[in-house]
Design a protein around this motif. Structure first.
Motif, PDB file in Angstrom:
ATOM      1  N   UNK A  91       0.848  -1.180   0.000  1.00  0.00           N
ATOM      2  CA  UNK A  91       0.000   0.000   0.000  1.00  0.00           C
ATOM      3  C   UNK A  91       0.891   1.239   0.000  1.00  0.00           C
ATOM      4  N   UNK A  92       0.427   2.311  -0.619  1.00  0.00           N
ATOM      5  CA  UNK A  92       1.188   3.556  -0.630  1.00  0.00           C
ATOM      6  C   UNK A  92       0.241   4.736  -0.566  1.00  0.00           C
ATOM      7  N   UNK A  93       0.765   5.884  -0.144  1.00  0.00           N
ATOM      8  CA  UNK A  93      -0.046   7.098  -0.129  1.00  0.00           C
ATOM      9  C   UNK A  93       0.796   8.290  -0.552  1.00  0.00           C
ATOM     10  N   UNK A  94       0.118   9.342  -0.977  1.00  0.00           N
ATOM     11  CA  UNK A  94       0.769  10.558  -1.442  1.00  0.00           C
ATOM     12  C   UNK A  94      -0.212  11.704  -1.271  1.00  0.00           C
ATOM     13  N   UNK A  95       0.281  12.902  -0.917  1.00  0.00           N
ATOM     14  CA  UNK A  95      -0.657  14.020  -0.800  1.00  0.00           C
ATOM     15  C   UNK A  95      -1.139  14.477  -2.169  1.00  0.00           C
ATOM     16  N   UNK A  96      -2.133  15.348  -2.130  1.00  0.00           N
ATOM     17  CA  UNK A  96      -2.723  15.808  -3.390  1.00  0.00           C
ATOM     18  C   UNK A  96      -1.833  16.823  -4.093  1.00  0.00           C
ATOM     19  N   UNK A  97      -0.757  17.244  -3.439  1.00  0.00           N
ATOM     20  CA  UNK A  97       0.063  18.349  -3.920  1.00  0.00           C
ATOM     21  C   UNK A  97       0.478  18.264  -5.369  1.00  0.00           C
ATOM     22  N   UNK A  98       0.777  17.053  -5.853  1.00  0.00           N
ATOM     23  CA  UNK A  98       1.163  16.997  -7.249  1.00  0.00           C
ATOM     24  C   UNK A  98       2.076  15.817  -7.526  1.00  0.00           C
ATOM     25  N   UNK A  99       2.391  15.609  -8.785  1.00  0.00           N
ATOM     26  CA  UNK A  99       3.151  14.415  -9.174  1.00  0.00           C
ATOM     27  C   UNK A  99       4.604  14.445  -8.744  1.00  0.00           C
ATOM     28  N   UNK A 100       5.087  15.579  -8.225  1.00  0.00           N
ATOM     29  CA  UNK A 100       6.470  15.596  -7.770  1.00  0.00           C
ATOM     30  C   UNK A 100       6.622  15.032  -6.368  1.00  0.00           C
ATOM     31  N   UNK A 101       5.512  14.832  -5.701  1.00  0.00           N
ATOM     32  CA  UNK A 101       5.594  14.324  -4.335  1.00  0.00           C
ATOM     33  C   UNK A 101       5.976  12.851  -4.322  1.00  0.00           C
ATOM     34  N   UNK A 102       6.512  12.431  -3.202  1.00  0.00           N
ATOM     35  CA  UNK A 102       7.004  11.067  -3.047  1.00  0.00           C
ATOM     36  C   UNK A 102       5.901  10.167  -2.517  1.00  0.00           C
ATOM     37  N   UNK A 103       5.787   8.975  -3.074  1.00  0.00           N
ATOM     38  CA  UNK A 103       4.877   7.986  -2.510  1.00  0.00           C
ATOM     39  C   UNK A 103       5.531   7.342  -1.292  1.00  0.00           C
ATOM     40  N   UNK A 104       4.726   7.165  -0.247  1.00  0.00           N
ATOM     41  CA  UNK A 104       5.185   6.504   0.969  1.00  0.00           C
ATOM     42  C   UNK A 104       4.545   5.130   1.030  1.00  0.00           C
ATOM     43  N   UNK A 105       5.361   4.120   1.289  1.00  0.00           N
ATOM     44  CA  UNK A 105       4.899   2.747   1.255  1.00  0.00           C
ATOM     45  C   UNK A 105       4.763   2.143   2.641  1.00  0.00           C
ATOM     46  N   UNK A 106       3.786   1.251   2.778  1.00  0.00           N
ATOM     47  CA  UNK A 106       3.683   0.426   3.960  1.00  0.00           C
ATOM     48  C   UNK A 106       4.666  -0.734   3.884  1.00  0.00           C
ATOM     49  N   UNK A 107       4.723  -1.557   4.956  1.00  0.00           N
ATOM     50  CA  UNK A 107       5.705  -2.649   5.008  1.00  0.00           C
ATOM     51  C   UNK A 107       5.343  -3.852   4.148  1.00  0.00           C
ATOM     52  N   UNK A 108       4.110  -3.900   3.668  1.00  0.00           N
ATOM     53  CA  UNK A 108       3.713  -5.015   2.813  1.00  0.00           C
ATOM     54  C   UNK A 108       2.994  -6.120   3.570  1.00  0.00           C
ATOM     55  N   UNK A 109       2.121  -6.819   2.866  1.00  0.00           N
ATOM     56  CA  UNK A 109       1.458  -8.021   3.376  1.00  0.00           C
ATOM     57  C   UNK A 109       1.773  -9.157   2.418  1.00  0.00           C
ATOM     58  N   UNK A 110       2.396 -10.193   2.954  1.00  0.00           N
ATOM     59  CA  UNK A 110       2.671 -11.362   2.111  1.00  0.00           C
ATOM     60  C   UNK A 110       1.516 -12.338   2.251  1.00  0.00           C
TER      61      UNK A 110
END
Lengths: 114, 114
Positions: A91-110
């Protein structure tokens, strides 16, 4: 620090079961994403959401659905799990600010589907 | 449609030597380019990004990347590799227009030997 959490690190389910994967972010981000990661295939986008109750299909939505009832929570649903859905889900999230922002990822579910 | 190619499944380098992980991209218009790293059983961590300006971008942990528009490349580099740099590296591209979705390469495993 942005924190993206996923409800489980490891999950084992049986074929045909309904599976819920939960993702929560604590930074009030508008955009949230679900990817699956498979060896040799990289990350592939399943679904994303740019606002509460809004969703858009990614590259591989078949067999999946999503729910976004609250801004901080984005759920991935496998209606009837199959063995070919065994994978790492990110899963990842990013603010609405724009495409230059960085996506932040969760640790993952296997997820393993037997 | 946008795409990313990481031509090497694996890169091997000895500790102390320089390293390069290759990435080429295809996108309409100007690209936004990203590098992420994934350590075993973890989510993706952001390393660096190119938005505009200087073609040499510096990021976390001593990594840098060089944007080359004519060759449509964005190679990741480090002057002196560490054993702890051993991980899976992903290059990603986002187009200027549309939603903030990323397209990832298939990943390159970097192995640094002592």
């Amino acid at each position: 620090d942005v924190k993206v959490t996923q409800s489980s690190r490891y999950l084992v389910k049986r074929t045909g079961e309904k599976v819920f994967l939960e993702c929560v972010q604590d930074m009030d981000h508008e955009n949230m994403f679900w990817y699956r990661q498979d060896p040799g295939l990289g990350l592939r986008l399943i679904y994303f959401s740019y606002d509460v109750k809004m969703k858009e299909k990614g590259d591989i939505p078949e067999g999946y659905s999503v729910s976004r009832e609250k801004k901080e929570r984005f759920s991935l649903i496998l209606e009837s799990a199959s063995t070919n859905q065994t994978s790492m889900y990110l899963c990842a999230s990013i603010p609405l600010g724009g495409p230059t922002d960085t996506q932040y990822f969760g640790p993952g579910t296997r997820l393993t589907v037997l | 449609a946008q795409s990313v190619a990481q031509p090497e499944d694996q890169v091997n380098v000895a500790e102390g030597n320089p390293l390069t992980v290759k990435c080429t991209y295809s996108v309409s218009g100007n690209p936004y380019l990203f590098w992420y790293v994934q350590y075993p059983n973890r989510g993706l961590q952001f390393l660096l990004k190119y938005i505009t300006g200087d073609n040499l971008v510096k990021g976390s942990y001593g990594f840098e990347a060089e944007f080359n528009k004519s060759q449509t490349s964005f190679h990741l580099k480090k002057p002196s590799a560490l054993v702890s740099d051993s991980a899976l590296y992903f290059c990603a591209v986002r187009s200027v227009s549309g939603y903030s979705t990323l397209t990832f390469g298939k990943g390159t495993m970097l192995l640094v030997s002592p």
